[in-house]
Motif scaffolding. Structure first.
Motif, PDB file in Angstrom:
ATOM      1  N   MET A 223       0.837  -1.199   0.000  1.00  0.00           N
ATOM      2  CA  MET A 223       0.000   0.000   0.000  1.00  0.00           C
ATOM      3  C   MET A 223       0.870   1.246   0.000  1.00  0.00           C
ATOM      4  SD  MET A 223      -3.021   0.873   2.741  1.00  0.00           S
ATOM      5  CE  MET A 223      -1.956   1.037   4.185  1.00  0.00           C
ATOM      6  N   ALA A 224       0.439   2.258  -0.717  1.00  0.00           N
ATOM      7  CA  ALA A 224       1.090   3.558  -0.658  1.00  0.00           C
ATOM      8  C   ALA A 224       0.722   4.257   0.650  1.00  0.00           C
ATOM      9  CB  ALA A 224       0.672   4.415  -1.854  1.00  0.00           C
ATOM     10  N   THR A 225       1.621   5.062   1.174  1.00  0.00           N
ATOM     11  CA  THR A 225       1.356   5.743   2.442  1.00  0.00           C
ATOM     12  C   THR A 225       0.122   6.627   2.373  1.00  0.00           C
ATOM     13  OG1 THR A 225       2.953   7.443   1.749  1.00  0.00           O
ATOM     14  CG2 THR A 225       3.746   5.704   3.220  1.00  0.00           C
ATOM     15  N   GLU A 226      -0.142   7.229   1.231  1.00  0.00           N
ATOM     16  CA  GLU A 226      -1.289   8.141   1.118  1.00  0.00           C
ATOM     17  C   GLU A 226      -2.624   7.428   1.220  1.00  0.00           C
ATOM     18  OE1 GLU A 226      -3.174   8.737  -2.048  1.00  0.00           O
ATOM     19  OE2 GLU A 226      -2.057   7.470  -3.442  1.00  0.00           O
ATOM     20  N   LEU A 227      -2.620   6.094   1.209  1.00  0.00           N
ATOM     21  CA  LEU A 227      -3.853   5.318   1.264  1.00  0.00           C
ATOM     22  C   LEU A 227      -4.102   4.707   2.639  1.00  0.00           C
ATOM     23  CD1 LEU A 227      -3.457   3.514  -2.178  1.00  0.00           C
ATOM     24  CD2 LEU A 227      -4.847   5.525  -1.672  1.00  0.00           C
ATOM     25  N   ALA A 228      -3.246   5.024   3.618  1.00  0.00           N
ATOM     26  CA  ALA A 228      -3.425   4.486   4.968  1.00  0.00           C
ATOM     27  C   ALA A 228      -4.698   5.035   5.596  1.00  0.00           C
ATOM     28  CB  ALA A 228      -2.217   4.831   5.838  1.00  0.00           C
ATOM     29  N   GLN A 229      -5.376   4.191   6.376  1.00  0.00           N
ATOM     30  CA  GLN A 229      -6.599   4.605   7.063  1.00  0.00           C
ATOM     31  C   GLN A 229      -6.655   3.999   8.449  1.00  0.00           C
ATOM     32  OE1 GLN A 229      -8.883   6.674   8.100  1.00  0.00           O
ATOM     33  NE2 GLN A 229      -9.625   6.813   5.986  1.00  0.00           N
ATOM     34  N   VAL A 230      -6.920   4.814   9.437  1.00  0.00           N
ATOM     35  CA  VAL A 230      -7.221   4.380  10.795  1.00  0.00           C
ATOM     36  C   VAL A 230      -8.431   5.162  11.264  1.00  0.00           C
ATOM     37  CG1 VAL A 230      -6.465   4.376  13.192  1.00  0.00           C
ATOM     38  CG2 VAL A 230      -4.856   3.718  11.386  1.00  0.00           C
ATOM     39  N   SER A 231      -9.479   4.456  11.657  1.00  0.00           N
ATOM     40  CA  SER A 231     -10.671   5.073  12.223  1.00  0.00           C
ATOM     41  C   SER A 231     -10.754   4.731  13.699  1.00  0.00           C
ATOM     42  CB  SER A 231     -11.927   4.569  11.498  1.00  0.00           C
ATOM     43  OG  SER A 231     -13.108   4.911  12.214  1.00  0.00           O
ATOM     44  N   ILE A 232     -10.927   5.752  14.530  1.00  0.00           N
ATOM     45  CA  ILE A 232     -11.121   5.572  15.966  1.00  0.00           C
ATOM     46  C   ILE A 232     -12.384   6.330  16.345  1.00  0.00           C
ATOM     47  CG2 ILE A 232     -10.119   5.845  18.259  1.00  0.00           C
ATOM     48  CD1 ILE A 232      -7.370   6.180  16.866  1.00  0.00           C
ATOM     49  N   GLY A 233     -13.370   5.637  16.871  1.00  0.00           N
ATOM     50  CA  GLY A 233     -14.601   6.321  17.233  1.00  0.00           C
ATOM     51  C   GLY A 233     -15.562   5.406  17.955  1.00  0.00           C
TER      52      GLY A 233
END
Length: 503
Positions: A223-233
């Motif tokens: 994965m490219a760094t610009e596509l990283a995702q972390v959701s906290i909620g």
């Protein structure tokens, strides 16, 4: 990516991926240990300071501890495993928004210093070309907004999400922040009990200790760094099954799950539709993250696309339009995520294809004629080229507006190139080309030149002359099969063809 101007055959080895970009950057004096630290880059035409020469990242391990409030930075540890491609007395990482507490290289403390948006690391002994190295950075990750920067952490009503396109991953964690250097990712997110964390890839474990819980996720594809995702909620994570048993998981605010379920239920059929056009879904899972946040765009983060929740609750958007936006981000999983642009000038390959399948879906499913949209785009194309450059050579971002490369010329303007190509080579050849493109370059990076060469191979003739004007010309060439299509009169103001235009 979709902007919202509203009140809205085989993967190349890592060394090959960056060869062209590193040719000029490698000449930088990396061995002068006595020289003061300086920011570096891989020489990208649009973002020359992004990325760094001398190594290729194989994997990231990103550990984040969320304190339960936006007012405090997250404590973090980022570990980078990389191959060196040059002899290095020091190396640069992209990192611009956090406090660095310590750096280790191969288990030994290393010196570090700031230089612009770079973190310059000096190990206690030089790193030799062709070696394997492990860099561990203990740092904070600050969700506070950064002046004149777009992206990074996005504050939601109940937590955080990420929006790192095009140059903002280094606002969140130390990295080689350029799409030419894809890598595997592991995320470990710790948050107070009552929160839920979700990241790219599949879960590998959850551990509750006292008042906090740690979630671990791992990608199965680079994965490219610009596509990283972390959701906290405070989120609900409904699960369903897509084509061929594909795990589909979504992330929505807990209180909105029932309201949003009719939209979530559409994803499996949308994946099946895209597979009918270009072939099997390229990743281990998919889903949508509907965030209660105002971002101004939707974003194709790998395996978990980011959407503003209000897109699905705002009554002013027609149902067919919202579905086509969902397909835009879904199609990016093939075009942009699996097949990633080697330079940011190749971004039309992402956005042009995503816009194409967005429009094709609206044509087939909602009787919104594709030809009408392409004719309207043709009328505006010269103006878009003047304002933003031709599709394959976009103008640089405006000062203080890092995402301003995302102009109509790389959306409907680039989709117009794809339409012209289909008109020129015929639908059967075009459909073969699309399937071959995502198969040949899966999990890798590719350039505009790669696309032109494959199109020529499929067509059985050299298309470089035909595509030169469409991709690089200041003026839009005549449209094959439509000699009556004309540019709009100069007095008419140019506008994107949609109420929400893509990023």
């Amino acid at each position: 990516m979709l902007l919202n101007p509203r009140p809205r055959p085989s993967a190349r080895p890592a060394g090959h991926r960056k060869a062209a970009l590193l040719a000029s950057a490698a000449s930088v004096c990396l061995l002068a240990a006595a020289a003061p630290p300086v920011p570096l880059g891989v020489g990208d035409r649009l973002y020359p300071y992004l990325g760094n020469p001398g190594y290729n990242v194989a994997s990231y391990e990103v550990d984040l501890t969320y304190p339960g409030t936006h007012d405090k930075p997250l404590e973090a540890v980022t570990t980078i495993n990389a191959w060196t491609t040059a002899d290095l007395d020091h190396l640069n990482l992209d990192f611009a928004h956090g406090t660095v507490r310590s750096v280790d290289v191969d288990g030994r403390p290393a010196d570090f210093a700031r230089a612009g948006d770079d973190l310059v690391v000096t190990p206690d002994q030089p790193l030799r070309r062709g070696g394997w190295t492990r860099i561990t950075v203990r740092h904070t990750s600050d969700p506070a907004p950064v002046k004149d920067q777009d992206g990074g952490w996005v504050r939601t009503s109940d937590g955080l999400a990420m929006a790192n396109q095009a140059d903002a991953a280094h606002l969140v964690f130390p990295c080689n922040d350029h799409p030419s250097d894809k890598a595997m990712f592991t995320f470990r997110i710790t948050a107070p009990n009552g929160y839920t964390a979700v990241a790219n890839g599949l879960p590998t474990g959850t551990e509750r200790v006292g008042r906090s819980t740690t979630w671990t996720y791992r990608t199965r594809h680079p994965m490219a760094t610009e596509l990283a995702q972390v959701s906290i909620g405070r989120s609900a994570v409904p699960h369903r099954t897509g084509p061929h048993g594909l795990p589909v998981r979504d992330v929505v605010p807990s209180g909105d799950r029932k309201t949003l379920e009719p939209w979530l239920a559409k994803t499996p059929d949308q994946i099946a539709w895209m597979e009918s056009k270009v072939g099997p879904f390229p990743f281990e899972t998919y889903g949508v993250l509907m965030a209660q946040a105002t971002t101004g765009f939707e974003l194709e983060t790998q395996t978990l696309s980011l959407f503003e929740k209000n897109l699905f609750t705002e009554p002013g958007y027609p149902k067919w339009y919202v579905e086509s936006v969902m397909v835009h981000e879904l199609s990016h999983q093939w075009f942009g995520d699996s097949v990633t642009p080697r330079t940011w000038s190749d971004v039309w390959l992402n956005e042009g294809h995503a816009t194409w399948y967005e429009a094709l879906y609206a044509d087939e499913k909602a009787h919104q004629p594709l030809a009408d949209r392409m004719k309207a785009a043709y009328a505006e194309s010269d103006r878009w080229r003047e304002a933003g450059g031709p599709p394959a050579r976009p103008k640089a971002p405006a000062p203080g507006e890092k995402i301003s490369i995302f102009r109509p010329n790389i959306y409907d303007g680039a989709a117009l190139v794809i339409y012209a190509l289909r008109q020129e080579i015929g639908r059967p050849a075009f459909e073969r080309l699309e399937r071959l493109w995502v198969r040949e370059h899966r999990d890798s990076t590719a350039t505009t030149g790669d696309f032109v060469r494959l199109a020529s191979l499929v067509a059985g003739r050299d298309l470089s002359g035909f595509l030169q004007g469409w991709l690089y010309g200041d003026k839009t060439p005549p449209m094959p099969g439509h000699p009556d299509w004309k540019q709009a009169p100069p007095a008419k103001s140019a506008k994107p063809h949609r109420p929400r235009s893509p990023k």
